[in-house]
Scaffold this active site. Structure first.
Site, PDB file in Angstrom:
ATOM      1  N   ASP A 342     -31.537  43.169 -66.362  1.00 44.55           N
ATOM      2  CA  ASP A 342     -30.882  42.205 -65.732  1.00 44.55           C
ATOM      3  C   ASP A 342     -31.330  40.556 -67.279  1.00 44.55           C
ATOM      4  OD1 ASP A 342     -33.542  41.039 -65.994  1.00 44.55           O
ATOM      5  OD2 ASP A 342     -33.171  40.891 -63.281  1.00 44.55           O
ATOM      6  N   ASP A 344     -31.822  36.706 -67.964  1.00 46.40           N
ATOM      7  CA  ASP A 344     -32.460  35.526 -67.426  1.00 46.40           C
ATOM      8  C   ASP A 344     -32.296  33.999 -67.701  1.00 46.40           C
ATOM      9  OD1 ASP A 344     -33.718  37.361 -65.186  1.00 46.40           O
ATOM     10  OD2 ASP A 344     -35.680  37.869 -66.438  1.00 46.40           O
ATOM     11  N   ASP A 437     -30.079  35.831 -63.173  1.00 47.18           N
ATOM     12  CA  ASP A 437     -30.543  34.908 -62.842  1.00 47.18           C
ATOM     13  C   ASP A 437     -31.170  33.594 -63.047  1.00 47.18           C
ATOM     14  OD1 ASP A 437     -31.845  37.388 -60.797  1.00 47.18           O
ATOM     15  OD2 ASP A 437     -33.573  37.492 -62.178  1.00 47.18           O
TER      16      ASP A 437
END
Length: 513
Positions: A342, A344, A437
């Site tokens: 992912d 961030d 995120d």
């Protein structure tokens, strides 16, 4: 090496009795003329040496029965470079520098590959040589200074150059399995051992290389010994072949599915994601439905190019509503990784207390642009007078948004920038779902948030543990509190936090513990 042992080409030492002597050298066809190998019998034994000589010759290598001027590579087992140099001196060899002195693992790697492999990381180096040449492969830990290797990852500079991947991969499988079983003690033991091995600037070739290092218990050494001798560990193989481990690992790879849900699905008899999708009676959360819908995209790694493209979108969008906002890429990509699961981002607005509205504005804007496939926005629960968390793995209380972003492929104009990501293959969709995120931090907590969200997990865990046990302080993603002075210590940068803790500053790319 695994293949060689599995086919019985290299039996264990107990099977060496009564073997025949090597066939004549002239009966083998030599394919690799640039290398001439001599295998040292010392600590190996005559039968094992004879077998290895035969096997290497059958693979096309030139192997000499006696040490001669034609030898280029000396191969040894369970001997240090210093021991071999003394042995060469006893053999009246004057110019020992002309030889490459290598661990047996080089030869077995060659036999497995069917050709010579790069010998540099298998090279044994004497204490003096490793000091003078600054070699990245010192074989004897006194050169490194075992006493100076800290038990805390925050005092070790760990880059992405992992010379002991075969061990750390094995330990991480075991740690993950113990995590699935909620056995925190064993999980942490193997994570700590893997962290130390990632730090070492050389490849471990024998168990004695790790003598004196922190977190190297008997279980750890036993698994390392199996891997050194056999190329694999029965204990690790048992985990990898376990239906429970494979199923839990598969289920937890779905966005929105945690350990409790995975165990529940396993108890219900599910073993594949298709079985989960086909059960009409199973109630899934909105997050889980999104995770399954976009599973193929999300389970594939996010490349650095995709992370950079996401960075442009995030920065353009955030600064559209707050021009002075700072947007920082954190996590593994800040530590120099080329891929991750992912992306961030840490967001802060200097001189402003209006951060609470920013994420709402950005998400609404993206929804109108058709870029949001899923989002979950969590409001801040931070209490300003609250002490830092005592938990080394404690979660922070910032406002944050977990989302699945629809990242366009090809060149896309976005705001004032042109985003270029790998072009879509013909006939396939022109976008990729990626996990993003977003974390919003008040500016006075930005340094602590940046440190905490940069990772790695083991680095952060040990940093907090160090603060508690060595400095009588409490550290989390919000603040640093001195329990002795009973006050919060301010910091405008990561460097200042390290200084408060009495630690040398470690760059993000050296925190890959």
């Amino acid at each position: 090496m695994n293949m060689i042992r599995a086919t019985g080409l290299i039996p264990t030492r107990k099977k060496w009795k009564g073997m025949q002597l090597s066939a004549p050298v002239s009966s083998y066809k030599i394919q690799f003329n640039d290398i001439t190998i001599f295998i040292v019998e010392k600590k190996m034994g005559m039968s094992r040496r004879t077998f290895l000589m035969d096997l290497a010759r059958r693979k096309g290598f030139r192997v000499e029965n006696e040490l001669s001027d034609s030898v280029t590579h000396i191969v040894t087992e369970n001997n240090s470079c210093t021991e071999i140099l003394k042995w060469l001196q006893a053999q009246k060899v004057e110019d020992s520098a002309r030889f490459r002195i290598l661990d047996i693992s080089w030869l077995t790697a060659c036999l497995e590959a069917g050709r010579p492999v790069d010998s540099e990381k298998y090279r044994l180096v004497s204490k003096m040589d490793s000091v003078e040449s600054n070699s990245p492969y010192p074989p004897e830990l006194p050169v490194l200074g075992t006493d100076s290797v800290s038990q805390y990852a925050c005092q070790r500079r760990t880059t992405l150059n992992n010379y002991n991947k075969k061990f750390t991969d094995a330990f991480e499988v075991l740690a993950e399995n113990y995590e699935f079983r909620e056995d925190e003690g064993h999980c942490l033991a193997f994570r700590r051992a893997a962290s130390v091995l990632k730090f070492l600037p050389f490849a471990v070739v024998r168990v004695s290389d790790v003598e004196g290092l922190p977190w190297m218990g008997e279980q750890v050494k036993g698994i390392m010994e199996d891997i050194i001798e056999d190329g694999e560990s029965p204990r690790v193989n048992a985990v990898l072949n376990s239906e429970n481990y494979r199923s839990i690992k598969l289920f937890t790879s779905v966005f929105g599915v945690g350990l409790k849900t995975s165990e529940k699905w396993y108890r219900m008899g599910f073993r594949t994601l298709e079985e989960v999708k086909c059960d009409k009676n199973l109630k899934l959360t909105r997050m889980q439905r999104a995770g399954l819908l976009h599973y193929e995209d999300l389970v594939s790694c996010v490349s650095k190019a995709e992370a950079d493209a996401a960075s442009l979108i995030v920065k353009e969008s955030v600064q559209r509503f707050s021009p002075s906002a700072l947007v920082t890429l954190t996590g593994g990509f800040r530590r120099g990784k080329k891929a991750g699961h992912d992306v961030d981002f840490l967001i802060t607005v200097p001189g402003s207390s209006q951060e609470d509205e920013l994420l709402h504005l950005v998400i609404d804007f993206w929804k109108k642009q058709g870029l949001v496939l899923y989002y979950d926005l969590i409001e801040s629960t931070f209490e300003k007078k609250k002490l830092p968390s005592k938990k080394v793995d404690g979660l922070d209380n910032f406002q944050k948004c977990f989302l699945i972003l629809k990242l366009p492929k090809g060149k896309v104009d976005f705001g004032n920038s042109v985003i270029s990501v790998a072009s879509a293959e013909e006939g396939k969709k022109d976008w990729k779902a990626i996990r993003v995120d977003l974390v919003v931090s008040p500016f006075d907590q930005y340094a602590f948030a940046l440190l905490g969200w940069s990772g790695s997990r083991q680095f952060e865990r040990d940093l907090r543990r160090y603060a508690t046990h060595e400095k009588k302080m409490m550290l989390d993603n919000h603040a640093l509190y001195d329990k002795t002075k009973k006050l919060f210590l301010k910091a405008a940068s990561e460097e200042e936090i390290f200084a408060h803790l009495g630690l040398d500053y470690i760059e993000p790319w050296e925190r890959n513990a």
